[in-house]
Scaffold this motif. Structure first.
Motif, PDB file in Angstrom:
ATOM      1  N   LEU A 117       0.942  -1.393  -0.316  1.00  0.00           N
ATOM      2  CA  LEU A 117       0.443  -0.254   0.060  1.00  0.00           C
ATOM      3  C   LEU A 117       0.814   1.051   0.002  1.00  0.00           C
ATOM      4  O   LEU A 117       1.883   1.326   0.877  1.00  0.00           O
ATOM      5  CB  LEU A 117      -0.997  -0.080   0.707  1.00  0.00           C
ATOM      6  N   VAL A 118       0.216   2.455  -0.467  1.00  0.00           N
ATOM      7  CA  VAL A 118       1.364   3.613  -0.459  1.00  0.00           C
ATOM      8  C   VAL A 118       0.635   4.641   0.179  1.00  0.00           C
ATOM      9  O   VAL A 118      -0.763   5.132  -0.368  1.00  0.00           O
ATOM     10  CB  VAL A 118       1.414   3.944  -2.491  1.00  0.00           C
ATOM     11  N   THR A 119       0.732   5.544   0.999  1.00  0.00           N
ATOM     12  CA  THR A 119       0.060   6.408   1.885  1.00  0.00           C
ATOM     13  C   THR A 119       1.063   8.026   0.679  1.00  0.00           C
ATOM     14  O   THR A 119       2.324   8.050   0.834  1.00  0.00           O
ATOM     15  CB  THR A 119       0.349   6.070   3.466  1.00  0.00           C
ATOM     16  N   ILE A 120       0.247   8.541   0.551  1.00  0.00           N
ATOM     17  CA  ILE A 120       1.062   9.707  -0.019  1.00  0.00           C
ATOM     18  C   ILE A 120       0.656  11.170   1.014  1.00  0.00           C
ATOM     19  O   ILE A 120      -0.295  11.108   1.057  1.00  0.00           O
ATOM     20  CB  ILE A 120       0.087  10.505  -0.504  1.00  0.00           C
ATOM     21  N   ALA A 121       1.675  11.404   1.574  1.00  0.00           N
ATOM     22  CA  ALA A 121       1.899  11.816   2.889  1.00  0.00           C
ATOM     23  C   ALA A 121       1.915  13.331   2.912  1.00  0.00           C
ATOM     24  O   ALA A 121       2.706  14.122   3.731  1.00  0.00           O
ATOM     25  CB  ALA A 121       2.141  11.283   4.596  1.00  0.00           C
ATOM     26  N   CYS A 122       1.228  13.590   1.879  1.00  0.00           N
ATOM     27  CA  CYS A 122       1.696  15.402   1.498  1.00  0.00           C
ATOM     28  C   CYS A 122       0.433  15.695   1.006  1.00  0.00           C
ATOM     29  O   CYS A 122      -0.499  14.967   0.318  1.00  0.00           O
ATOM     30  CB  CYS A 122       2.679  15.363   0.598  1.00  0.00           C
ATOM     31  N   ASN A 123      -0.273  17.057   1.515  1.00  0.00           N
ATOM     32  CA  ASN A 123      -1.541  17.031   1.208  1.00  0.00           C
ATOM     33  C   ASN A 123      -1.458  18.041   0.175  1.00  0.00           C
ATOM     34  O   ASN A 123      -2.611  17.873  -0.937  1.00  0.00           O
ATOM     35  CB  ASN A 123      -2.253  18.059   2.258  1.00  0.00           C
ATOM     36  N   THR A 124      -0.108  18.851   0.034  1.00  0.00           N
ATOM     37  CA  THR A 124       0.364  19.433  -1.608  1.00  0.00           C
ATOM     38  C   THR A 124      -0.280  18.905  -2.868  1.00  0.00           C
ATOM     39  O   THR A 124      -0.859  18.543  -3.495  1.00  0.00           O
ATOM     40  CB  THR A 124       1.389  20.276  -1.855  1.00  0.00           C
ATOM     41  N   ALA A 125       0.349  17.120  -2.815  1.00  0.00           N
ATOM     42  CA  ALA A 125       0.617  16.004  -3.888  1.00  0.00           C
ATOM     43  C   ALA A 125      -0.956  15.345  -3.984  1.00  0.00           C
ATOM     44  O   ALA A 125      -1.222  15.385  -4.549  1.00  0.00           O
ATOM     45  CB  ALA A 125       1.806  15.486  -3.142  1.00  0.00           C
ATOM     46  N   CYS A 126      -1.521  15.723  -2.796  1.00  0.00           N
ATOM     47  CA  CYS A 126      -2.575  14.972  -3.238  1.00  0.00           C
ATOM     48  C   CYS A 126      -3.851  15.584  -3.295  1.00  0.00           C
ATOM     49  O   CYS A 126      -4.717  15.603  -3.826  1.00  0.00           O
ATOM     50  CB  CYS A 126      -3.036  14.721  -1.371  1.00  0.00           C
ATOM     51  N   THR A 127      -3.784  17.247  -3.182  1.00  0.00           N
ATOM     52  CA  THR A 127      -4.795  17.550  -3.677  1.00  0.00           C
ATOM     53  C   THR A 127      -4.795  18.381  -5.513  1.00  0.00           C
ATOM     54  O   THR A 127      -5.209  18.412  -6.168  1.00  0.00           O
ATOM     55  CB  THR A 127      -4.752  19.277  -3.064  1.00  0.00           C
ATOM     56  N   ILE A 128      -3.360  17.931  -5.856  1.00  0.00           N
ATOM     57  CA  ILE A 128      -3.321  18.361  -6.822  1.00  0.00           C
ATOM     58  C   ILE A 128      -2.921  16.805  -7.846  1.00  0.00           C
ATOM     59  O   ILE A 128      -3.812  16.695  -8.669  1.00  0.00           O
ATOM     60  CB  ILE A 128      -1.569  18.647  -7.027  1.00  0.00           C
ATOM     61  N   ALA A 129      -2.004  15.809  -7.290  1.00  0.00           N
ATOM     62  CA  ALA A 129      -2.243  14.066  -8.292  1.00  0.00           C
ATOM     63  C   ALA A 129      -2.548  13.234  -7.444  1.00  0.00           C
ATOM     64  O   ALA A 129      -1.852  12.173  -8.136  1.00  0.00           O
ATOM     65  CB  ALA A 129      -0.265  14.598  -8.477  1.00  0.00           C
ATOM     66  N   LEU A 130      -3.481  13.314  -6.563  1.00  0.00           N
ATOM     67  CA  LEU A 130      -3.557  11.428  -6.338  1.00  0.00           C
ATOM     68  C   LEU A 130      -4.783  10.811  -7.044  1.00  0.00           C
ATOM     69  O   LEU A 130      -4.103   9.923  -7.629  1.00  0.00           O
ATOM     70  CB  LEU A 130      -4.977  12.193  -4.606  1.00  0.00           C
TER      71      LEU A 130
END
Length: 267
Positions: free
Chosen positions: A73-86
């Motif tokens: 499993l991958v967790t993108i622990a970055c709000n900026t990355a998630c709001t743009i590229a999730l």
């Protein structure tokens, strides 16, 4: 579904060490989970980058990391990355991906005044994704937003054993409290995973404020998605991998070891 290798790790990804705030919450519920933590120090900070840069960078990096470490499993622990590229990351990878988004919902659930705040990076607070979170979870409420990039550097400095300037935290909070309706603000969402690492300093700068972040919810989501999977009987040495120079993270070794990340490598 193919069987999951017991030693398959959980992969955490952030621009720097902010995701340690998420890892800490996950460790409490899955103490023996193998961990790979990837920090994109070559790209830090994300908050000043354009949407196009982040959209191109994050899926490509995660593709390389998944190929190398074969996580469950991958967790993108970055709000900026998630709001743009999730959504793009989920489309590109063949493993479950958990995102980190600003904790608007818990802030709205706990406010008594109907005025909530969001501290984040400049890239995060301007996203339409945040508008949609407000519409969905805080309708009729006032959401005050402030970009506080200094807090990213303050958190990084703190984990290097340095003492950040207290005025950094006062300025961050005044960026919200001095806005119209800021005198009624009672709950602030920490919309960058770096920020919970300096929550004590923010509380000292604004003692009346309550702070919320998404780490506990992310831990619950990871636990749910991995239910029924086997884990090692004992915890192993966690891996910290950086896209930058190993010399750049030398000052972080003591902090990383305290989070169980004892193998430090470059991508």
């Amino acid at each position: 579904m193919p069987a999951i290798d017991t030693d398959a790790p959980l992969l955490f990804f952030d621009s720097g060490i902010g995701g340690l705030s998420v890892l800490q919450a996950v460790r409490k519920s899955l103490p023996t989970a193998p961990i790979v933590y990837a920090a994109d120090y070559a790209g830090l900070p994300y908050g000043t980058k354009s949407e196009a840069e982040i959209m191109a960078r994050v899926p490509a990096l995660l593709g390389r990391l998944v190929e190398r470490y074969r996580p469950r499993l991958v967790t993108i622990a970055c709000n900026t990355a998630c709001t743009i590229a999730l959504s793009h990351v989920r489309a590109a990878l063949d493993v479950p991906v958990v995102g980190t988004v600003p904790a608007i919902k818990p802030a709205a659930e706990s406010t008594r005044t109907g005025v909530i705040g969001l501290l984040g990076t400049a890239a995060t607070i301007r996203q339409a994704y945040v508008d949609r979170l407000q519409t969905a979870h805080a309708p009729g409420m006032t959401l005050l937003r402030h970009a506080a990039p200094e807090l990213v550097h303050a958190a990084e400095s703190k984990l290097r054993g340095e003492a950040p300037d207290p005025s950094i935290f006062s300025r961050a909070m005044q960026g919200l409290t001095l806005l119209p309706d800021g005198d009624r603000l009672d709950v602030t969402a920490l919309g960058c995973t770096h920020f919970p690492l300096v929550q004590d300093e923010l509380s000292a700068a604004c003692p009346r404020m309550r702070f919320v972040d998404g780490s506990a919810g992310i831990a619950r989501r990871i636990r749910y998605l991995t239910a029924g999977q086997e884990w090692p009987a004992e915890s192993s040495e966690g891996v910290f991998v950086t896209t930058g120079s190993l010399a750049d993270v030398e000052g972080l070794q003591t902090a990383l070891h305290s989070y169980g990340l004892t193998q430090i490598k470059s991508l």
